[in-house]
Design an enzyme around this catalytic site. Structure first.
Site, PDB file in Angstrom:
ATOM      1  N   MET A  27      55.777  50.288  45.743  1.00  0.00           N
ATOM      2  CA  MET A  27      55.359  51.685  45.574  1.00  0.00           C
ATOM      3  C   MET A  27      55.226  51.965  44.085  1.00  0.00           C
ATOM      4  O   MET A  27      56.119  52.552  43.462  1.00  0.00           O
ATOM      5  CB  MET A  27      56.373  52.611  46.231  1.00  0.00           C
ATOM      6  N   LEU A  28      54.126  51.520  43.517  1.00  0.00           N
ATOM      7  CA  LEU A  28      53.909  51.661  42.072  1.00  0.00           C
ATOM      8  C   LEU A  28      52.520  52.218  41.812  1.00  0.00           C
ATOM      9  O   LEU A  28      51.555  51.878  42.522  1.00  0.00           O
ATOM     10  CB  LEU A  28      54.034  50.298  41.387  1.00  0.00           C
ATOM     11  N   LEU A  76      45.648  68.042  40.616  1.00  0.00           N
ATOM     12  CA  LEU A  76      45.356  66.660  41.016  1.00  0.00           C
ATOM     13  C   LEU A  76      46.377  65.720  40.369  1.00  0.00           C
ATOM     14  O   LEU A  76      47.119  66.108  39.477  1.00  0.00           O
ATOM     15  CB  LEU A  76      43.934  66.295  40.576  1.00  0.00           C
ATOM     16  N   GLU A 108      76.040  52.413  44.426  1.00  0.00           N
ATOM     17  CA  GLU A 108      75.005  51.513  44.954  1.00  0.00           C
ATOM     18  C   GLU A 108      75.570  50.723  46.131  1.00  0.00           C
ATOM     19  O   GLU A 108      76.655  50.163  46.043  1.00  0.00           O
ATOM     20  CB  GLU A 108      74.507  50.593  43.823  1.00  0.00           C
ATOM     21  N   HIS A 153      54.985  38.477  13.238  1.00  0.00           N
ATOM     22  CA  HIS A 153      56.374  38.617  12.787  1.00  0.00           C
ATOM     23  C   HIS A 153      56.495  39.826  11.869  1.00  0.00           C
ATOM     24  O   HIS A 153      55.645  39.993  10.993  1.00  0.00           O
ATOM     25  CB  HIS A 153      56.810  37.356  12.030  1.00  0.00           C
ATOM     26  N   GLY A 170      50.074  58.729  49.937  1.00  0.00           N
ATOM     27  CA  GLY A 170      51.291  58.504  49.147  1.00  0.00           C
ATOM     28  C   GLY A 170      52.595  58.469  49.916  1.00  0.00           C
ATOM     29  O   GLY A 170      52.669  58.046  51.080  1.00  0.00           O
TER      30      GLY A 170
HETATM   31  P1  FAD Z   1      50.745  59.766  45.527  1.00  0.00           P
HETATM   32  O1  FAD Z   1      50.781  59.732  44.054  1.00  0.00           O
HETATM   33  O2  FAD Z   1      51.980  60.092  46.266  1.00  0.00           O
HETATM   34  O3  FAD Z   1      49.614  60.819  45.902  1.00  0.00           O
HETATM   35  C1  FAD Z   1      49.351  61.207  47.207  1.00  0.00           C
HETATM   36  C2  FAD Z   1      48.690  62.560  47.176  1.00  0.00           C
HETATM   37  O4  FAD Z   1      48.172  62.842  48.466  1.00  0.00           O
HETATM   38  C3  FAD Z   1      49.636  63.711  46.861  1.00  0.00           C
HETATM   39  O5  FAD Z   1      49.117  64.486  45.808  1.00  0.00           O
HETATM   40  C4  FAD Z   1      49.706  64.521  48.152  1.00  0.00           C
HETATM   41  O6  FAD Z   1      49.836  65.912  47.939  1.00  0.00           O
HETATM   42  C5  FAD Z   1      48.351  64.207  48.749  1.00  0.00           C
HETATM   43  N1  FAD Z   1      48.291  64.366  50.201  1.00  0.00           N
HETATM   44  C6  FAD Z   1      49.128  63.833  51.129  1.00  0.00           C
HETATM   45  N2  FAD Z   1      48.711  64.133  52.366  1.00  0.00           N
HETATM   46  C7  FAD Z   1      47.592  64.883  52.218  1.00  0.00           C
HETATM   47  C8  FAD Z   1      46.678  65.469  53.135  1.00  0.00           C
HETATM   48  N3  FAD Z   1      46.814  65.329  54.447  1.00  0.00           N
HETATM   49  N4  FAD Z   1      45.645  66.170  52.629  1.00  0.00           N
HETATM   50  C9  FAD Z   1      45.471  66.303  51.285  1.00  0.00           C
HETATM   51  N5  FAD Z   1      46.285  65.749  50.387  1.00  0.00           N
HETATM   52  C10 FAD Z   1      47.316  65.038  50.848  1.00  0.00           C
HETATM   53  N6  FAD Z   1      55.300  54.294  39.483  1.00  0.00           N
HETATM   54  C11 FAD Z   1      54.974  53.553  38.412  1.00  0.00           C
HETATM   55  O7  FAD Z   1      54.147  52.640  38.524  1.00  0.00           O
HETATM   56  N7  FAD Z   1      55.523  53.800  37.183  1.00  0.00           N
HETATM   57  C12 FAD Z   1      56.448  54.773  36.995  1.00  0.00           C
HETATM   58  O8  FAD Z   1      56.924  54.970  35.879  1.00  0.00           O
HETATM   59  C13 FAD Z   1      56.826  55.563  38.107  1.00  0.00           C
HETATM   60  N8  FAD Z   1      57.742  56.537  37.963  1.00  0.00           N
HETATM   61  C14 FAD Z   1      58.072  57.306  39.047  1.00  0.00           C
HETATM   62  C15 FAD Z   1      59.043  58.289  38.886  1.00  0.00           C
HETATM   63  C16 FAD Z   1      59.417  59.072  39.966  1.00  0.00           C
HETATM   64  C17 FAD Z   1      60.452  60.139  39.775  1.00  0.00           C
HETATM   65  C18 FAD Z   1      58.779  58.882  41.231  1.00  0.00           C
HETATM   66  C19 FAD Z   1      59.126  59.749  42.398  1.00  0.00           C
HETATM   67  C20 FAD Z   1      57.824  57.901  41.404  1.00  0.00           C
HETATM   68  C21 FAD Z   1      57.464  57.095  40.315  1.00  0.00           C
HETATM   69  N9  FAD Z   1      56.532  56.064  40.440  1.00  0.00           N
HETATM   70  C22 FAD Z   1      56.205  55.289  39.354  1.00  0.00           C
HETATM   71  C23 FAD Z   1      55.867  55.787  41.721  1.00  0.00           C
HETATM   72  C24 FAD Z   1      54.444  56.400  41.729  1.00  0.00           C
HETATM   73  O9  FAD Z   1      54.544  57.782  41.520  1.00  0.00           O
HETATM   74  C25 FAD Z   1      53.760  56.111  43.056  1.00  0.00           C
HETATM   75  O10 FAD Z   1      53.773  54.723  43.306  1.00  0.00           O
HETATM   76  C26 FAD Z   1      52.309  56.583  43.012  1.00  0.00           C
HETATM   77  O11 FAD Z   1      52.239  57.955  42.759  1.00  0.00           O
HETATM   78  C27 FAD Z   1      51.607  56.271  44.337  1.00  0.00           C
HETATM   79  O12 FAD Z   1      50.298  56.714  44.260  1.00  0.00           O
HETATM   80  P2  FAD Z   1      49.483  57.117  45.567  1.00  0.00           P
HETATM   81  O13 FAD Z   1      48.107  57.470  45.071  1.00  0.00           O
HETATM   82  O14 FAD Z   1      49.612  56.079  46.596  1.00  0.00           O
HETATM   83  O15 FAD Z   1      50.220  58.409  46.155  1.00  0.00           O
HETATM   84  P1  NAI Z   2      64.557  51.954  44.857  1.00  0.00           P
HETATM   85  O1  NAI Z   2      64.125  51.215  46.056  1.00  0.00           O
HETATM   86  O2  NAI Z   2      64.126  51.515  43.518  1.00  0.00           O
HETATM   87  O3  NAI Z   2      66.157  52.022  44.787  1.00  0.00           O
HETATM   88  C1  NAI Z   2      66.911  52.501  45.825  1.00  0.00           C
HETATM   89  C2  NAI Z   2      68.308  51.961  45.648  1.00  0.00           C
HETATM   90  O4  NAI Z   2      69.146  52.623  46.561  1.00  0.00           O
HETATM   91  C3  NAI Z   2      68.412  50.470  45.919  1.00  0.00           C
HETATM   92  O5  NAI Z   2      69.141  49.859  44.887  1.00  0.00           O
HETATM   93  C4  NAI Z   2      69.155  50.413  47.248  1.00  0.00           C
HETATM   94  O6  NAI Z   2      69.939  49.246  47.408  1.00  0.00           O
HETATM   95  C5  NAI Z   2      70.004  51.672  47.153  1.00  0.00           C
HETATM   96  N1  NAI Z   2      70.433  52.211  48.428  1.00  0.00           N
HETATM   97  C6  NAI Z   2      69.753  52.253  49.593  1.00  0.00           C
HETATM   98  N2  NAI Z   2      70.510  52.833  50.552  1.00  0.00           N
HETATM   99  C7  NAI Z   2      71.684  53.176  49.967  1.00  0.00           C
HETATM  100  C8  NAI Z   2      72.876  53.796  50.438  1.00  0.00           C
HETATM  101  N3  NAI Z   2      73.004  54.164  51.698  1.00  0.00           N
HETATM  102  N4  NAI Z   2      73.891  53.989  49.564  1.00  0.00           N
HETATM  103  C9  NAI Z   2      73.770  53.599  48.258  1.00  0.00           C
HETATM  104  N5  NAI Z   2      72.675  52.988  47.783  1.00  0.00           N
HETATM  105  C10 NAI Z   2      71.632  52.785  48.613  1.00  0.00           C
HETATM  106  O7  NAI Z   2      64.137  53.481  45.155  1.00  0.00           O
HETATM  107  P2  NAI Z   2      64.103  54.740  44.221  1.00  0.00           P
HETATM  108  O8  NAI Z   2      64.874  54.514  42.988  1.00  0.00           O
HETATM  109  O9  NAI Z   2      64.438  55.894  45.079  1.00  0.00           O
HETATM  110  O10 NAI Z   2      62.568  54.818  43.860  1.00  0.00           O
HETATM  111  C11 NAI Z   2      61.576  54.927  44.893  1.00  0.00           C
HETATM  112  C12 NAI Z   2      60.308  54.239  44.513  1.00  0.00           C
HETATM  113  O11 NAI Z   2      59.670  54.893  43.447  1.00  0.00           O
HETATM  114  C13 NAI Z   2      60.565  52.812  44.102  1.00  0.00           C
HETATM  115  O12 NAI Z   2      60.141  51.966  45.134  1.00  0.00           O
HETATM  116  C14 NAI Z   2      59.750  52.597  42.895  1.00  0.00           C
HETATM  117  O13 NAI Z   2      58.761  51.660  43.162  1.00  0.00           O
HETATM  118  C15 NAI Z   2      59.108  53.937  42.567  1.00  0.00           C
HETATM  119  N6  NAI Z   2      59.475  54.278  41.194  1.00  0.00           N
HETATM  120  C16 NAI Z   2      59.013  53.476  40.192  1.00  0.00           C
HETATM  121  C17 NAI Z   2      59.381  53.702  38.897  1.00  0.00           C
HETATM  122  C18 NAI Z   2      58.894  52.783  37.858  1.00  0.00           C
HETATM  123  O14 NAI Z   2      57.981  52.024  38.116  1.00  0.00           O
HETATM  124  N7  NAI Z   2      59.451  52.808  36.656  1.00  0.00           N
HETATM  125  C19 NAI Z   2      60.244  54.812  38.519  1.00  0.00           C
HETATM  126  C20 NAI Z   2      60.708  55.573  39.653  1.00  0.00           C
HETATM  127  C21 NAI Z   2      60.303  55.301  40.928  1.00  0.00           C
END
Ligand code: FAD
Ligand code: NAI
Length: 467
Positions: free
Chosen positions: A319-320, A38, A204, A445, A145
């Protein structure tokens, strides 16, 4: 056939939080997850493993680059054991995922493993290993998701041309990692491998990294990452990515429209994520998607089908994980007849690089575009005693307040522990504080938080004390 008040499809931070809140409010609840663990993207291949690697690589880099200045000498060479670092990350992930299973059991939520797909608006088929089970649910929450987006001309071989999922489990440190996309994923994971010794080049498309954040943060983060050895090509359009054995060759047009070629051994594609609804069979329930493939919802997160809701990455908005969680809670409370509310303007955004970047509210660019008259207060981290004590002198806090009313409209920060400091700004803005209110509150502080007070003092009659 089992009958439920609510079925939640997807167990990420949106889905599992929605399920807990539904159960707390007395609803008989089921959660359906296609994977055996999960927690969704966030716990398995997102927030948690990326932060585990950021923390481990930070320790490694400190040992190499900063221990000596603190008077700590390590006899012999500091060595990286990548396998152990990855094992630790895996165990952090599995403990966290087990924690979600515990919470499901504690709240008496039935967990179904398998792909959930609508049979009709009140029945869901759950398919696993060719076997199908059907449950009935008066209401359903779609929380399926997102998954990584790609560019049409890139073939992700998931070996050397990879997404974040593979980047979280590499078996070697790349010699040269080319990162396409200077957003959150590219910079967090780029910094992990830079610290572990890789050459890292970020390409970028737009004219600055983290382009949705205030430009002061983009500028400062790029400056600091450059100092750490990360290379940048902004305003650069990638045209092709080719693999030749272990070599990756990228061709792109730079800001002067000149073709450049970058060679590396790994390419991380991090150009955003897209909503995931494959296998959901949304049509069978009559649920509509928008032109970007997101589930269409109204202000109450209700789809066009009245008993079906959707939350998290699969709907519009940031997407957070914490946004998904707020929406999970909101939907459960709406179903229970309560009147919850989310202030989307106050969902903070954080990049967990070091220095960390954190922001809430409006950027300066947005205020200009909206024609709002504002004033600004800035304070550099280097002027803090706490920053000098720890050696974390990079960064700044910037507060934007309404020119007339002094209400805080946006807070943008980069520096040590700003991921935690931003909570003060969210609280202040939730209570519609003025910059003067923050300026008059006592901040312990020496702390990094003093930069927030000082920036507020700077925003109100330019009266910062320590600069
Ligand atoms: P998800 O977490 O994507 O969960 C969806 C779930 O649904 C999955 O487990 C999937 O298997 C399941 N599912 C899909 N379709 C079906 C189906 N038909 N039947 C059963 N199960 C299904 N966000 C932050 O706020 N802070 C961070 O530091 C951060 N770091 C990140 C780092 C990375 C590398 C990535 C990729 C993302 C990061 N994010 C971060 C973004 C964050 O992971 C997502 O915004 C968050 O997980 C979204 O939650 P969700 O519940 O909408 O979907
Ligand atoms: P992002 O949207 O943060 O960044 C994508 C970047 O790629 C942007 O700067 C965009 O201008 C650039 N880009 C788009 N098309 C391009 C191209 N053709 N060539 C070069 N650059 C290009 O997306 P990212 O980093 O993939 O993360 C996906 C999502 O996951 C984000 O929306 C974020 O909300 C979530 N996430 C959140 C984290 C956090 O909260 N710390 C950590 C990691 C992911």
């Amino acid at each position: 056939m089992s009958k439920y008040d609510v079925a939640v499809i997807g167990s990420g931070p949106g889905g599992y939080v929605a399920a807990i809140r539904c159960a707390q409010l007395g609803m008989k609840t089921a959660i359906i997850e296609k994977y055996s663990t999960l927690g969704g993207t966030c716990l398995n291949v997102g927030c948690i493993p990326s932060k585990a690697l950021l923390d481990s690589s930070h320790h490694y880099h400190d040992a190499i680059a900063h221990f000596e200045e603190h008077g700590i000498e390590i006899p012999g060479e500091v060595k990286l054991n990548l396998e152990k670092m990855m094992d630790r990350k895996a165990s952090v992930v599995s403990q966290t995922c087990d924690g979600v299973k515990y919470l499901m059991d504690k709240n008496k939520i039935d967990v179904f493993e398998g792909v959930g797909s609508f049979k009709d608006k009140t029945h869901i088929n759950i398919e696993k290993d060719g076997k199908t089970e059907t449950i009935e649910a008066a209401k359903t929450i779609i929380a399926t998701g997102s998954k990584p987006a790609n560019l049409p001309f890139i073939e992700l071989d998931k070996e050397r041309v990879i997404t974040s999922t593979e980047a979280l489990k590499l078996k070697e440190v790349p010699k040269h990692m080319i990162v396409i996309g200077g957003g959150v994923i590219g910079l967090e994971l780029g910094q992990v491998y830079r610290r572990l010794g890789a050459e890292v080049t970020v390409v970028e498309f737009l004219d600055r990294i983290i382009p949705t954040m205030d430009s002061a943060l983009s500028k400062e983060l790029q400056k600091v990452l450059k100092k750490q050895g990360v290379k940048f090509h902004t305003s650069t359009k990638v045209k092709s990515v080719e693999r030749n054995g272990d070599e990756i060759i990228i061709k792109a047009d730079d800001k002067k429209d000149k073709e450049i070629e970058i060679k590396g051994d790994y390419c991380l594609v991090s150009v955003g994520r897209k909503p995931f609804t494959d296998g959901l069979n949304a049509e069978a329930a009559g649920v509509e998607l928008d032109d970007k493939g997101r589930v269409k919802v109204n202000d109450h997160l209700q789809t066009n089908v009245d008993n079906i809701y959707a939350i998290g990455d699969v709907v519009r908005g940031a997407m957070l994980a914490h946004k998904a969680e707020e929406e999970g809670t909101m939907v459960a409370e709406l179903m229970a007849g309560q009147k919850p509310h989310i202030n989307y303007n106050l969902i903070p955004g954080v990049v967990y690089t070091w220095p960390e970047v954190a922001a809430v509210g409006k950027t300066e660019e947005q205020l200009k575009e909206e024609g709002v008259k504002y004033k600004e207060g800035k304070f550099p981290m280097r002027a803090l005693g706490r920053s000098r004590a720890s050696g974390d002198i990079d960064g700044l806090v910037k507060i934007l307040a309404d020119e007339k009313t002094d209400e805080v409209l946006g807070v943008h920060m980069i520096g040590a522990r700003t991921a935690d400091l931003i909570a003060e700004a969210v609280t202040a803005m939730e209570f519609r504080a003025s910059a003067e209110d923050i300026a008059r509150m006592s901040h312990a502080h020496p702390t990094y938080a003093e930069a927030v007070k000082e920036a507020a003092l700077a925003a109100t009659e330019n009266r910062a004390l320590h600069i």
